[in-house]
Design an enzyme around this catalytic site. Structure first.
Site, PDB file in Angstrom:
ATOM      1  N   GLY A  76       0.847  -1.180   0.000  1.00  0.00           N
ATOM      2  CA  GLY A  76       0.000   0.000   0.000  1.00  0.00           C
ATOM      3  C   GLY A  76       0.879   1.225   0.000  1.00  0.00           C
ATOM      4  CD  GLU A 104       5.930  -5.829  -9.520  1.00  0.00           C
ATOM      5  OE1 GLU A 104       6.684  -5.923  -8.509  1.00  0.00           O
ATOM      6  OE2 GLU A 104       4.781  -5.387  -9.461  1.00  0.00           O
ATOM      7  CG  HIS A 109       6.037  -2.495  -7.106  1.00  0.00           C
ATOM      8  ND1 HIS A 109       5.268  -3.635  -7.104  1.00  0.00           N
ATOM      9  CD2 HIS A 109       5.749  -1.855  -5.935  1.00  0.00           C
ATOM     10  CE1 HIS A 109       4.543  -3.682  -5.997  1.00  0.00           C
ATOM     11  NE2 HIS A 109       4.824  -2.619  -5.270  1.00  0.00           N
ATOM     12  CB  SER A 129       4.374  -3.571  -1.988  1.00  0.00           C
ATOM     13  OG  SER A 129       4.335  -2.330  -2.606  1.00  0.00           O
ATOM     14  CB  ALA A 130       4.106  -0.548   1.841  1.00  0.00           C
TER      15      ALA A 130
END
Length: 236
Positions: free
Chosen positions: A90, A194, A159, A122-123
């Site tokens: 997020g 990714e 990413h 991710s985050a």
């Protein structure tokens, strides 16, 4: 003893939430029946409850139960007692701000350094680095500090995207942004493409997945490392 999976993303194009990692996670979380989920990053502003439900639906496929950290009266105690922890993706600034707000950064760091199995996507991967200055996210809130968990000796750029040949995009590439970072900062940066993840076990930090990663160090030409490479050499 660190025991971490630090992944670029939760969802690959055309697959379900965490689907590409489930076989790995079934082994990684084999000794945990319950996983504590940190939903603070709130992708798209989704509620903590809805985000936790999404995570639970994925982990049910490998026989695991998910409990949202936001439901606990004493979140720091919950982190200390957790069998395993997952922090979803997020907005990294929102996530970091919440961890500072509830004084959770230190308990989380201590748990991870002492061997609590941890998955970040991710985050949730960004916060494993030395600081969050190489996130791709907009700073929609202002955390007290950019310093993060520091459980790996570098920063992460999830990413990570390579320039597209023939593209008419006129903005800065991801590589240009990281070079800007190194005008003012010395921390190495790992560009995670990714479908790639880092498997951290004790003193080793091994790149996993089918793709190489791009490594950025201040004063050096960026270079590629193949899957299977131990990145602990980036320790400053």
């Amino acid at each position: 003893m660190r025991n971490l999976v630090i992944a670029s993303t939760s969802t690959l194009h055309g697959s379900g939430f965490l689907e590409y990692l489930l076989d790995e996670l079934a082994l990684f979380f084999k000794d945990a029946q319950e996983i504590l989920f940190i939903p603070y990053a709130r992708p798209g502003g989704v509620s903590h409850d809805m985000y936790t439900l999404k995570a639970n639906e994925a982990f049910e496929k490998i026989g695991k139960k998910v409990v949202g950290l936001h439901t606990l009266a004493r979140p720091a105690e919950g982190i200390k007692k957790a069998q395993a922890i997952y922090t979803g993706g997020g907005n990294t600034f929102v996530l970091t701000n919440q961890l500072y707000k509830f004084n959770l950064l230190e308990p989380l760091r201590e748990g991870l350094l002492n061997g609590t199995p941890y998955l970040g996507t991710s985050a949730g991967s960004n916060i494993c680095g030395l600081n969050i200055k190489t996130t791709n996210d907009m700073p929609i809130v202002y955390p007290p500090h950019f310093e993060a968990l520091g459980v790996v000796p570098f920063n992460i750029n999830p990413h990570y995207l390579d320039p597209t040949p023939g593209s008419k995009h006129m903005g800065e590439t991801r590589e240009t942004r990281i070079k800007e970072f190194h005008h003012y900062n010395t921390e190495p940066v790992v560009g995670l493409r990714e479908g790639s993840w880092l498997k951290v076990n004790g003193e080793t930090v091994v790149l996993k997945g089918h793709l190489s990663a791009r490594i950025f160090e201040q004063g050096k030409v960026p270079y590629e490392v193949d899957s299977g490479t131990n990145l602990e050499f980036l320790n400053q």
